[in-house]
Design a protein around this motif. Structure first.
Motif, PDB file in Angstrom:
ATOM      1  N   ASP A 199     108.863 -12.327 -39.206  1.00 36.58           N
ATOM      2  CA  ASP A 199     109.635 -11.594 -40.209  1.00 36.58           C
ATOM      3  C   ASP A 199     110.705 -12.555 -40.716  1.00 36.58           C
ATOM      4  O   ASP A 199     111.522 -13.051 -39.940  1.00 36.58           O
ATOM      5  CB  ASP A 199     110.249 -10.366 -39.525  1.00 36.58           C
ATOM      6  N   PHE A 200     110.698 -12.831 -42.018  1.00 36.58           N
ATOM      7  CA  PHE A 200     111.624 -13.828 -42.568  1.00 36.58           C
ATOM      8  C   PHE A 200     113.088 -13.420 -42.448  1.00 36.58           C
ATOM      9  O   PHE A 200     113.974 -14.279 -42.484  1.00 36.58           O
ATOM     10  CB  PHE A 200     111.297 -14.109 -44.033  1.00 36.58           C
ATOM     11  N   GLN A 201     113.373 -12.135 -42.304  1.00 33.81           N
ATOM     12  CA  GLN A 201     114.762 -11.684 -42.200  1.00 33.81           C
ATOM     13  C   GLN A 201     115.202 -11.521 -40.743  1.00 33.81           C
ATOM     14  O   GLN A 201     116.363 -11.214 -40.479  1.00 33.81           O
ATOM     15  CB  GLN A 201     114.954 -10.364 -42.962  1.00 33.81           C
ATOM     16  N   HIS A 225     115.025  -4.499 -41.605  1.00 36.95           N
ATOM     17  CA  HIS A 225     115.128  -5.682 -42.469  1.00 36.95           C
ATOM     18  C   HIS A 225     114.560  -5.335 -43.845  1.00 36.95           C
ATOM     19  O   HIS A 225     113.396  -5.623 -44.143  1.00 36.95           O
ATOM     20  CB  HIS A 225     114.362  -6.867 -41.856  1.00 36.95           C
ATOM     21  N   PRO A 226     115.371  -4.722 -44.712  1.00 36.16           N
ATOM     22  CA  PRO A 226     114.878  -4.210 -45.996  1.00 36.16           C
ATOM     23  C   PRO A 226     114.366  -5.271 -46.966  1.00 36.16           C
ATOM     24  O   PRO A 226     113.617  -4.947 -47.887  1.00 36.16           O
ATOM     25  CB  PRO A 226     116.096  -3.476 -46.571  1.00 36.16           C
ATOM     26  N   ALA A 229     110.402 -10.846 -49.187  1.00 34.79           N
ATOM     27  CA  ALA A 229     110.434 -12.253 -48.788  1.00 34.79           C
ATOM     28  C   ALA A 229     109.037 -12.719 -48.406  1.00 34.79           C
ATOM     29  O   ALA A 229     108.612 -13.828 -48.774  1.00 34.79           O
ATOM     30  CB  ALA A 229     111.404 -12.444 -47.628  1.00 34.79           C
ATOM     31  N   ALA A 230     108.308 -11.870 -47.685  1.00 25.70           N
ATOM     32  CA  ALA A 230     106.938 -12.200 -47.285  1.00 25.70           C
ATOM     33  C   ALA A 230     106.046 -12.343 -48.520  1.00 25.70           C
ATOM     34  O   ALA A 230     105.241 -13.286 -48.627  1.00 25.70           O
ATOM     35  CB  ALA A 230     106.399 -11.119 -46.354  1.00 25.70           C
ATOM     36  N   SER A 286     122.106 -10.685 -47.014  1.00 31.68           N
ATOM     37  CA  SER A 286     123.084  -9.663 -47.399  1.00 31.68           C
ATOM     38  C   SER A 286     123.020  -9.292 -48.873  1.00 31.68           C
ATOM     39  O   SER A 286     123.802  -8.469 -49.340  1.00 31.68           O
ATOM     40  CB  SER A 286     124.500 -10.149 -47.063  1.00 31.68           C
ATOM     41  N   LEU A 287     122.079  -9.889 -49.615  1.00 32.66           N
ATOM     42  CA  LEU A 287     121.956  -9.591 -51.034  1.00 32.66           C
ATOM     43  C   LEU A 287     121.265  -8.260 -51.260  1.00 32.66           C
ATOM     44  O   LEU A 287     120.701  -7.672 -50.348  1.00 32.66           O
ATOM     45  CB  LEU A 287     121.183 -10.715 -51.742  1.00 32.66           C
ATOM     46  N   GLN A 288     121.299  -7.805 -52.504  1.00 28.11           N
ATOM     47  CA  GLN A 288     120.658  -6.532 -52.861  1.00 28.11           C
ATOM     48  C   GLN A 288     119.431  -6.803 -53.728  1.00 28.11           C
ATOM     49  O   GLN A 288     119.403  -7.757 -54.470  1.00 28.11           O
ATOM     50  CB  GLN A 288     121.645  -5.660 -53.635  1.00 28.11           C
TER      51      GLN A 288
END
Length: 252
Positions: free
Chosen positions: A178-180, A215-216, A221-222, A250-252
């Motif tokens: 998971d990238f986050q 991890h929204p 990201a994937a 932390s971005l939206q």
């Protein structure tokens, strides 16, 4: 100055009557210079000029006027890696959800319930374990451990996963990640050490397992990494996402 006014009476004797008229005092109002009068307008003009220069600078730098969004950050990474950003954006609009979801389903069926999770020739290693743990298992596999070790093995199909190493390597390491996930980023140096030390003896494959409930941004990201893969830059994008994880998480 006071003024004296004199009058005469109709008699033999002249009587002087003095009437004092109060002097009128006119207040003197200081006159502003032209510079002082123009000062408020000059200040306003400077503020407007500063604002316009700021907008022009942002435009020249390719930065958005407001806070950067996650989607913008992904495009920025694509640009840094010399990808065709138009193709990348189009790919992100269409999405790679089916690819990511397929990996996630496979991981769940194989017993993955957290990240990172590694299968070394089918032997599950959960979490960001130290290099020594990987070395122990890989060495066992290289010395015939596959016929001796009684650890349960799970058959995980390699499928179309991106890989590093020789396809006929005796040891196959498949990671579900998971990238986050901060633990996944901590495991990356260990993975690189394994590849560096064992070289052609290990084939490493990456599969997606985004933990979207906590991890929204992991799903997108994937998908972005798969869009980068379409242009031959999966591993570069993979490394970039992990290296800058704190920057975009932390971005939206």
């Amino acid at each position: 100055m006071a003024v004296k006014r004199v009058t005469k009476k109709q008699s033999n004797r002249v009587t002087k009557k003095v009437e004092v008229i109060p002097e009128m005092v006119v207040p003197v109002v200081p006159q502003k210079s032209l510079t002082e009068k123009a000062a408020p307008f000059m200040m306003l003009a400077l503020v407007v000029m500063a604002f316009m220069l700021g907008l022009m600078w942002n435009k020249l730098q390719g930065a958005p006027a407001g806070p950067m969004k996650f989607a913008d950050k992904l495009v920025a990474y694509a640009k840094d890696l010399k990808l065709d950003t138009k193709k990348f954006k189009k790919c992100m609009e269409v999405g790679k959800k089916s690819v990511v979801d397929s990996d996630t389903a496979q991981g769940a069926q194989s017993g993955v319930n957290g990240t990172p999770a590694f299968f070394i020739n089918g032997r599950l290693v959960s979490g960001a374990q130290p290099f020594s743990e990987f070395k122990k298992i890989i060495d066992e596999e290289l010395t015939g451990g596959q016929n001796k070790v009684t650890d349960p093995r799970v058959k995980v199909e390699l499928g179309n996963a991106p890989t590093q190493g020789k396809s006929d390597a005796p040891v196959v390491v498949i990671e579900f990640s998971d990238f986050q996930c901060p633990f996944c980023s901590r495991a990356l140096p260990t993975v690189k050490q394994v590849l560096s030390e064992y070289k052609d003896k290990v084939l490493f494959a990456y599969k997606h397992f985004p933990l979207t409930q906590i991890h929204p941004l992991a799903q997108k990201a994937a998908e972005a990494s798969e869009c980068a893969r379409d242009q031959g830059k999966f591993w570069e994008f993979h490394d970039q996402l992990f290296a800058t994880q704190q920057e975009w998480s932390s971005l939206q």
